[in-house]
Write an enzyme that holds these catalytic residues in place. Structure first.
Site, PDB file in Angstrom:
ATOM      1  CB  CYS A   1     -22.613 -48.608  78.274  1.00  0.00           C
ATOM      2  SG  CYS A   1     -22.032 -47.907  76.858  1.00  0.00           S
TER       3      CYS A   1
ATOM      4  CG  ASP B   1     -26.276 -54.279  78.378  1.00  0.00           C
ATOM      5  OD1 ASP B   1     -25.966 -52.924  78.127  1.00  0.00           O
ATOM      6  OD2 ASP B   1     -27.143 -54.221  79.346  1.00  0.00           O
TER       7      ASP B   1
ATOM      8  CG  HIS C   1     -18.204 -48.722  77.612  1.00  0.00           C
ATOM      9  ND1 HIS C   1     -19.104 -49.881  78.282  1.00  0.00           N
ATOM     10  CD2 HIS C   1     -17.895 -48.741  79.393  1.00  0.00           C
ATOM     11  CE1 HIS C   1     -19.788 -49.662  78.991  1.00  0.00           C
ATOM     12  NE2 HIS C   1     -19.067 -49.191  79.592  1.00  0.00           N
TER      13      HIS C   1
END
Length: 229
Positions: free
Chosen positions: A100, A97, A206
């Site tokens: 991370c 979101d 990520h």
């Protein structure tokens, strides 16, 4: 007039109660962070021993400038999964979101990703208080950078990782999806590390938290505030 003063008094009382509640919640969060930090402060070298044959590349603090396309990201993810499997590691997957990096750091620090707001706040505080350490890596107005980084959902970068290492006196170890190397170490600049934080880093976009598979706390429920009482 008396009626108006009574209404104003009630409004003032309501505002005071609201502010008091917010302060209490902030104090609770701070207490949780302190308690959990002390609980998990001991250096865990288990993963380090497992990956002791890997050589790391130098860490260069930098802000995000590149987002890979879907094809490249998919290939990178497969490469990362193979590396995790090869070294017997397991990812605690956190929400993608925009928080991370902070969620993954929170999981490593406090065994729960839910303290990511506190982690972000502490990192931004580090960026503000020690401007001279980080300003040279930011190709924009520095105040604009750390104000942007204070917002929930703003992606963390390699500079916030360096600030995290400095703030939490931690060596941050990244198992990456990079083709040429799979291991990056970020060490605190002005003190020896007191702990190690292990993250997976996928395709420049990520972060997840990683553990040895046999120690994976997958059945552990997130820490709740009432646990302290």
């Amino acid at each position: 007039m008396a009626h108006m003063m009574q209404n104003e008094g009630a409004s003032s009382s309501s505002t005071s109660t609201s502010l008091s509640s917010q302060k209490s919640e902030t104090d609770d969060d701070r207490m949780i962070a302190i308690v959990l930090s002390e609980e998990y402060a001991n250096l865990d070298g288990a993963i380090a021993k497992r990956l002791s044959n890997l050589s790391s590349i130098p860490h260069v603090p930098r802000i995000n400038t590149f987002i890979p396309n879907l094809s490249d990201a998919s290939l990178d993810h497969q490469r990362l999964l193979q590396r995790l499997q090869a070294y017997g590691l397991w990812e605690v997957k956190v929400s993608g979101d925009g928080n991370c990096q902070f969620r993954a750091l929170s999981d490593q620090l406090y065994r729960s990703p839910e303290h990511h707001k506190h982690v972000r706040k502490e990192i931004v505080k580090q960026l503000k208080e020690f401007r001279s350490l980080y300003e040279g890596y930011v190709p924009m107005k520095y105040k604009q950078y750390y104000k942007k980084m204070a917002k929930s959902g703003e992606w963390g970068d390699h500079l916030t990782l360096q600030a995290a290492a400095d703030k939490f006196a931690a060596k941050i170890c990244l198992l990456t999806s990079f083709r040429d190397t799979c291991f990056v170490e970020i060490v605190p600049r002005n003190q020896p590390p007191k702990r190690e934080l292990w993250l997976s880093f996928w395709s420049e976009v990520h972060y997840n938290s990683i553990y040895e598979a046999r120690d994976f706390p997958g059945q552990c429920k997130p820490k709740k505030k009432h646990w302290l009482f």
